[in-house]
Write an enzyme that holds these catalytic residues in place. Structure first.
Site, PDB file in Angstrom:
ATOM      1  CE  LYS A 162      43.273 -15.626  11.464  1.00 52.23           C
ATOM      2  NZ  LYS A 162      43.160 -15.062  10.084  1.00 52.23           N
ATOM      3  CG  ASP A 191      46.887 -16.534   6.265  1.00 52.85           C
ATOM      4  OD1 ASP A 191      47.102 -15.395   6.698  1.00 52.85           O
ATOM      5  OD2 ASP A 191      47.792 -17.398   6.147  1.00 52.85           O
ATOM      6  CG  ASN A 192      46.502 -16.725   9.661  1.00 56.07           C
ATOM      7  OD1 ASN A 192      45.717 -15.928   9.149  1.00 56.07           O
ATOM      8  ND2 ASN A 192      47.787 -16.474   9.741  1.00 56.07           N
ATOM      9  CG  ASP A 206      44.165 -13.269   6.211  1.00 56.86           C
ATOM     10  OD1 ASP A 206      44.868 -12.346   5.733  1.00 56.86           O
ATOM     11  OD2 ASP A 206      44.518 -13.958   7.189  1.00 56.86           O
ATOM     12  CD  GLU A 209      51.277 -13.434   8.825  1.00 56.58           C
ATOM     13  OE1 GLU A 209      51.212 -14.577   8.343  1.00 56.58           O
ATOM     14  OE2 GLU A 209      50.319 -12.909   9.364  1.00 56.58           O
TER      15      GLU A 209
END
Ligand SMILES: Nc1ncnc2c1ncn2CCOCCNC(=O)c1cc(-c2ccc(F)cc2)cc(O)c1O
Ligand SMILES: [Mg+2]
Length: 214
Positions: free
Chosen positions: A144, A169-170, A141, A199
């Protein structure tokens, strides 16, 4: 000078959560970030997917890359078995200082080791410094564009074993296209995408779960 977003998040926890109650810390942050001020926690929607994967894996040693204010550290640590540990790596000292306080407020400081520094520098030190043989679970997380190099680093340092679960994540927003390419076209991983939303918003995002096959 005024307060920072992480400082205001900590204040919201101290005001609205009960000391030693992780669930109330999670709710206080989600409520603050949904109604007052957005922040880049994994959040409640993707948090439910994180919870279910964690419950399935039941890791003895977990690694988190990118602590931010400690929201996902609390989500992860609250579900760990008694002698299990989470190591979380945060690059930004201003985030780390808040995260330590939020983790402690939840009463989870004995299960969580927060290490400050860049993932690329710290991953090679995991074995010697923390006596880690390998991780059962890794939550990605952080930056990236560090997902691929750090996954390769974890492989090369022998920190992944057959069955280790990586959860990223993401992968849609902000996006980690190279990472999806890497794990989805790699015979050493079995990957699955869990659709959700960024989120506290209606924007599409999701988590990619990848099992290392050894
Ligand atoms: N140990 C380490 N080593 C290296 N680097 C490290 C590190 N520890 C931290 N860092 C630095 C990066 O930390 C934060 C990374 N997270 C994000 O950037 C993020 C951004 C959004 C977002 C923002 C704006 C939008 F409009 C839409 C989405 C949402 C998220 O859920 C995110 O997680
Ligand atoms: Mg994130």
């Amino acid at each position: 000078t005024g307060s920072s977003r992480p400082q205001r998040m900590l204040k919201a926890v101290q005001k609205n959560a009960t000391k030693g109650d992780p669930k109330s810390v999670i709710s206080a942050i989600d409520s603050y970030c949904r109604h007052k001020e957005w922040a880049m926690n994994v959040g409640d929607d993707k948090g439910l997917i994180l919870d279910s994967v964690l419950t399935e894996v039941n890791p003895s040693t977990a690694l988190e890359l990118g602590t931010y204010c400690g929201y996902s550290s609390v989500r992860i640590a609250r579900l760990l078995s008694p002698d299990s540990k989470l190591i979380t790596i945060e690059f930004n000292p201003a985030f780390a200082i808040i995260a330590r306080q939020i983790i402690a407020y939840a009463g989870l400081q004995d299960k969580v080791t927060l290490v400050e520094g860049a993932s690329g520098d710290l991953i090679p030190k995991m074995k010697e410094q923390f006596g880690i043989k390998s991780f059962d679970f890794v939550f990605l997380d952080h930056w990236k564009d560090r997902y691929v190099p750090d996954t390769k680093l974890l492989e090369d340092c022998g920190l992944l074993k057959k069955g280790t679960v990586l959860l990223a994540d993401n992968v849609i927003c902000p996006g980690a296209p190279e990472y999806l390419q890497y794990v989805r076209n790699n015979p050493r991983y079995e990957s699955r995408y869990y659709p959700s939303n960024l989120e506290y918003t209606k924007v599409e995002d999701g988590l990619e779960k990848s099992v290392f096959l050894g």
